[in-house]
Design an enzyme around this catalytic site. Structure first.
Site: not given
Length: 452
Positions: A198-200, A202, A227
């Site tokens: 995951y990241c901020t 995508g 997220i």
């Protein structure tokens, strides 16, 4: 043909306040083949500028990566500017969890080699062979699987204030650093584990998932929309959050709260805190976590040394910075020996405190005012402030506002004005004015005249 900003950040903020209309902070990305990024960039700037869109966007041959603030009433018109291009038809817009009309104050669209600096040679693997996208409910479910390994592909200063429980949080300053580290760390689990990332928003996982599939990982998954999208989905569907704390964002807000848990500490005193700030010293500008108490005592500075520098005359500060190479060697994001309570790498899932009821992200000044000038110096012993008049005029009896990130908003009636060192009732453009103030003034402070 206007391809640049004509207003300063202060002027833009004033216009936003005067308009009194809601803006939406949002982000999106798309990988696509863009033949002429410069022409694409110019067309977007013209269209978005007409819609009063603000923000930061990167364009490259491989696609687009954007974080923007758009007037809510113009969101459909904005979407039409995107869907004029086939590769952005039906594109997902990640709308921020917390809104702030001042999240961005200028429009910047830059042509880059890549839309994310990943350090990868895209010719060596299939960038379209990406991992399985997971929605919030599916993501929550897969995290319960004991064969799942979840990895945070953000940087240390992002994961420190909030992350998914039990996630691997690499101690890195850039996305490109994390790829070989995770590949080496998980090399023995390419067949038997589910690699979930995951990241901020995508975009980092879009490239990382293809890279790890190329490295031989059989079961690769990624959080769809990152997220930001996860937070909106769990709210809409009434799901429990596996994410704990705050999500770091790259605009003036520097974070949006996902849960009420505070999982990080003030880097100066150790008190539970998850509010980032940048050091007030322009020659440092270190990004770090600072509580309100330390912010007041240290005047937004990361150290006593920087605190001393901000009280020097501006020309002396410029001399100190002269000849120093800019970039990450100076503007380090959260890494300094000065920060006694900095944590990164392996992070715990323990809540250190519960956040108070959220206040307005940025206090709006609901008064009419005009920008007059910029602080030049503060004479501590005499409690006298010096400003350079850059616009309009000033005279004794004027009601003024001095505003800045540390000073806040201070209103007073101007008395005993000195202009260029002599007592005078009036000051005009290019004059240096001094007058007594009952509070400390910083070089970042702006001087406004209030219009009754």
């Amino acid at each position: 043909m206007q391809l640049y900003n004509t207003l300063s950040a202060e002027e833009r903020a004033e216009l936003i306040d005067q308009a009194g209309k809601q803006r939406l902070t949002l982000s999106f990305y798309a990988y696509a083949k863009i033949e002429n990024p410069k022409e694409f960039r110019n067309n977007l700037f013209i269209e978005w500028n007409q819609l009063d869109a603000l923000g930061r966007t990167y364009v490259a041959h491989e696609g687009i990566n954007a974080q923007l603030s758009v007037p809510a009433e113009k969101i459909e018109a904005f979407r039409q500017t995107l869907e004029a291009y086939d590769f952005m038809k039906g594109i997902r817009l990640n709308v921020a969890v917390e809104q702030d009309d001042h999240s961005f104050l200028k429009l910047t669209i830059k042509v880059r080699d890549k839309i994310v600096a990943d350090g990868l040679n895209d010719e060596t693997f299939d960038v379209t062979n990406i991992g399985v996208h997971l929605k919030a409910k599916e993501f929550n479910e897969i995290l319960e699987d004991p064969n799942t390994i979840v990895v945070d592909f953000r940087n240390h200063y992002e994961s420190e204030i909030g992350h998914f429980k039990n996630a691997i949080t690499p101690d890195v300053e850039t996305f490109r650093e994390s790829l070989p580290i995770i590949n080496e760390q998980l090399k023995d689990h390419k067949d038997d584990k589910k690699l979930v990332m995951y990241c901020t928003g995508g975009i980092r996982c879009e490239k990382a998932s293809a890279y790890f599939k190329h490295q031989g990982f059989k079961n690769v998954y990624q959080l769809e929309g990152g997220i930001i999208n996860y937070a909106n989905q769990i709210k809409e569907e009434g799901l429990g959050s596996k994410f704990i704390g705050k999500n770091f964002v790259f605009d003036h807000r520097l974070g949006e709260r996902i849960t009420d848990d505070i999982v990080s500490q003030c880097h100066q005193c150790g008190k539970p805190c998850d509010n980032h700030t940048n050091c007030e010293n322009e020659g440092c500008h270190l990004l770090f976590i600072q509580c309100d108490e330390c912010k007041a005592v240290m005047e937004n500075c990361c150290s006593v040394e920087c605190q001393e520098i901000i009280h020097m005359p501006l020309d002396e500060q410029v001399k100190l910075r002269r000849g120093i190479v800019n970039g990450n060697k100076i503007f380090r994001k959260g890494k300094s020996d000065k920060l006694k309570f900095k944590h990164s790498g392996e992070l715990g899932d323990t809540s250190l405190a519960i956040a108070e009821k959220p206040k307005a992200i940025r206090q709006k000044i609901k008064i009419k005012k005009v920008l007059i000038g910029q602080a030049q110096h503060y004479f501590t012993k005499a409690s006298v402030a010096q400003f350079l008049i850059e616009n309009n005029e000033l005279k004794n009896g004027d009601k003024i506002l001095i505003s800045g990130p540390s000073t806040g908003n201070e209103i007073l009636i101007l008395e005993n004005l000195f202009v260029n060192g002599k007592a005078n009732d009036n000051a005009t453009i290019d004059d240096k004015v001094t007058f007594q103030v009952p509070f400390r003034v910083r070089l970042s402070d702006k001087l406004y005249k209030i219009i009754e």
